[in-house]
Design a protein around this motif. Structure first.
Motif, PDB file in Angstrom:
ATOM      1  N   VAL A  43       0.839  -1.207   0.000  1.00 16.02           N
ATOM      2  CA  VAL A  43       0.000   0.000   0.000  1.00 16.02           C
ATOM      3  C   VAL A  43       0.877   1.262   0.000  1.00 16.02           C
ATOM      4  O   VAL A  43       0.599   2.222  -0.718  1.00 16.02           O
ATOM      5  CB  VAL A  43      -0.986  -0.015   1.196  1.00 16.02           C
ATOM      6  CG1 VAL A  43      -1.608   1.356   1.433  1.00 16.02           C
ATOM      7  CG2 VAL A  43      -2.074  -1.051   0.952  1.00 16.02           C
ATOM      8  N   LEU A  46       2.004   2.558  -3.258  1.00 14.20           N
ATOM      9  CA  LEU A  46       0.997   3.215  -4.106  1.00 14.20           C
ATOM     10  C   LEU A  46       0.962   4.729  -3.893  1.00 14.20           C
ATOM     11  O   LEU A  46       0.412   5.461  -4.718  1.00 14.20           O
ATOM     12  CB  LEU A  46      -0.403   2.648  -3.823  1.00 14.20           C
ATOM     13  CG  LEU A  46      -0.544   1.125  -3.940  1.00 14.20           C
ATOM     14  CD1 LEU A  46      -1.995   0.721  -3.707  1.00 14.20           C
ATOM     15  CD2 LEU A  46      -0.064   0.632  -5.304  1.00 14.20           C
ATOM     16  N   PRO A  57      -6.328   5.401  -5.457  1.00 17.42           N
ATOM     17  CA  PRO A  57      -7.164   4.206  -5.300  1.00 17.42           C
ATOM     18  C   PRO A  57      -7.888   4.195  -3.956  1.00 17.42           C
ATOM     19  O   PRO A  57      -7.379   4.720  -2.965  1.00 17.42           O
ATOM     20  CB  PRO A  57      -6.161   3.059  -5.380  1.00 17.42           C
ATOM     21  CG  PRO A  57      -4.858   3.643  -4.966  1.00 17.42           C
ATOM     22  CD  PRO A  57      -4.890   5.091  -5.369  1.00 17.42           C
ATOM     23  N   LEU A  59      -8.686   1.827  -0.958  1.00 19.94           N
ATOM     24  CA  LEU A  59      -7.912   0.682  -0.485  1.00 19.94           C
ATOM     25  C   LEU A  59      -8.531   0.059   0.749  1.00 19.94           C
ATOM     26  O   LEU A  59      -8.999   0.770   1.644  1.00 19.94           O
ATOM     27  CB  LEU A  59      -6.484   1.140  -0.131  1.00 19.94           C
ATOM     28  CG  LEU A  59      -5.692   1.723  -1.302  1.00 19.94           C
ATOM     29  CD1 LEU A  59      -4.473   2.475  -0.795  1.00 19.94           C
ATOM     30  CD2 LEU A  59      -5.296   0.625  -2.264  1.00 19.94           C
ATOM     31  N   ILE A  68      -7.934  -3.256  -4.069  1.00 16.83           N
ATOM     32  CA  ILE A  68      -7.709  -1.957  -4.690  1.00 16.83           C
ATOM     33  C   ILE A  68      -8.907  -1.677  -5.595  1.00 16.83           C
ATOM     34  O   ILE A  68      -9.235  -2.488  -6.471  1.00 16.83           O
ATOM     35  CB  ILE A  68      -6.428  -1.987  -5.546  1.00 16.83           C
ATOM     36  CG1 ILE A  68      -5.240  -2.495  -4.724  1.00 16.83           C
ATOM     37  CG2 ILE A  68      -6.135  -0.614  -6.143  1.00 16.83           C
ATOM     38  CD1 ILE A  68      -4.341  -3.406  -5.519  1.00 16.83           C
ATOM     39  N   ILE A  89      -0.217   0.080 -11.091  1.00 14.39           N
ATOM     40  CA  ILE A  89      -0.255  -0.727  -9.864  1.00 14.39           C
ATOM     41  C   ILE A  89       0.137  -2.178 -10.170  1.00 14.39           C
ATOM     42  O   ILE A  89       0.889  -2.798  -9.424  1.00 14.39           O
ATOM     43  CB  ILE A  89      -1.657  -0.645  -9.206  1.00 14.39           C
ATOM     44  CG1 ILE A  89      -1.877   0.762  -8.638  1.00 14.39           C
ATOM     45  CG2 ILE A  89      -1.824  -1.719  -8.127  1.00 14.39           C
ATOM     46  CD1 ILE A  89      -3.307   1.050  -8.183  1.00 14.39           C
TER      47      ILE A  89
END
Ligand SMILES: C[C@H](O)[C@H](O)[C@H]1CNC2=NC(N)=NC(=O)C2=N1
Length: 93
Positions: A43, A46, A57, A59, A68, A89
């Motif tokens: 995570v 990202l 996104p 999450l 996601i 991603i």
């Protein structure tokens, strides 16, 4: 603001990101990791691309699984920005 994609465009673009499924006005991907630490580390990966693109996104972390979800909130559905972020991603980890 990016334009909403047509249903045909969505179907075509979805073939380019096989790990993702179209669910209503979103695309979703579930990634499984060894444990919570690895899920959180993913995570964190990202953050930079999401900030760079100004596209973030949604999450959900459930122990070792990260769900996601991408949609363009501003446009009220899927745009090319969602597919671009999904490809980005998918290229990580
Ligand atoms: C003003 C700001 O850039 C917008 O609200 C952005 C921020 N990040 C976003 N992320 C996503 N996924 N969809 C959006 O519509 C969106 N809008």
């Amino acid at each position: 603001m990016a334009e909403l994609l047509s249903a045909t465009e969505i179907q075509q673009m979805a073939t380019q990101i096989p790990q993702w499924s179209v669910e209503g006005k979103t695309i979703k991907c579930v990634k499984t990791f060894k444990g919570f630490v690895e899920a959180v580390a993913f995570v964190n990966q990202l953050v930079e691309p999401a900030e760079a693109a100004g596209h973030h996104p949604d999450l959900e972390i459930s122990y070792n699984k990260v769900t996601i979800t991408l949609t363009t909130h501003d446009a009220g559905g899927l745009t090319k920005n969602d597919f671009a972020m999904a490809e980005k991603i998918s290229s990580l980890s």
